[in-house]
Design an enzyme around this catalytic site. Structure first.
Site, PDB file in Angstrom:
ATOM      1  CE1 TYR A 296      36.785  28.482  28.288  1.00 56.10           C
ATOM      2  CE2 TYR A 296      38.660  29.682  27.396  1.00 56.10           C
ATOM      3  CZ  TYR A 296      37.295  29.475  27.473  1.00 56.10           C
ATOM      4  OH  TYR A 296      36.446  30.279  26.738  1.00 56.10           O
ATOM      5  CG  HIS A 297      44.193  26.671  33.964  1.00 59.98           C
ATOM      6  ND1 HIS A 297      44.560  27.646  33.072  1.00 59.98           N
ATOM      7  CD2 HIS A 297      44.670  27.090  35.167  1.00 59.98           C
ATOM      8  CE1 HIS A 297      45.225  28.596  33.685  1.00 59.98           C
ATOM      9  NE2 HIS A 297      45.304  28.293  34.970  1.00 59.98           N
ATOM     10  CB  ALA A 298      41.131  24.055  38.365  1.00 61.84           C
TER      11      ALA A 298
END
Ligand code: TYD
Length: 135
Positions: free
Chosen positions: A48-50
């Site tokens: 759940y990230h970039a």
């Protein structure tokens, strides 16, 4: 989408298999960090990230798991289920990992040390950054 699968040569004989990763020979960047995710509980979805500026190569050295990759326009799901394949993730890509098998060991090579400031952990912010990047 800035992600691609890289195949590694498996060295093997009747004793079993071996894969060697050598910086800049069969890895696409110089390695500063290695971490691995294991003992993932059933049904867990993580990531759940970039990243603003990080190259990573994910290798499922045992078991299997899936990656959802999203570049702000397109989404794709990639399954990693063999230790002779690495998934290169670079550029602005939102990632989620899921469907971890019980025995999954997901090893990740990275070209930078851990830096929380390089993370985008909010999807709306990720979309804003992608849009600003394209202006
Ligand atoms: P987290 O970012 O939540 O993992 P994922 O994106 O796979 O869901 O990381 C879990 C914890 O570990 C968090 O407190 C940050 C820390 N961490 C490090 O200290 N070093 C690292 O290289 C990584 C990847 C995470």
């Amino acid at each position: 989408m800035s992600s691609k699968l890289i195949n590694f040569k498996t060295l093997g004989d009747d004793r079993g298999s071996l894969i060697a990763l050598e910086e800049n020979y069969n890895t696409p960047f110089a390695i500063k960090r290695v971490y691995y995710i294991f003992d993932t509980k059933a049904g867990i979805r993580r990531g759940y990230h970039a990243h603003l500026d990080l190259k990573q190569l994910a290798i499922c050295v045992k078991g299997s798991c899936k990656f959802l990759l999203d570049d702000g326009e397109r989404r794709e799901t990639i399954e990693l289920s063999t230790p002779n394949q690495g998934l290169l993730i670079e550029g602005l890509v939102w990632r989620e990992m899921f469907d971890f098998s019980e025995d999954c060991v997901l090893m990740v090579l990275a070209d930078e040390h851990y830096d929380e400031d390089d993370y985008i952990r909010d999807y709306k912010k990720f979309i804003e950054v992608v849009k600003n990047e394209k202006k």
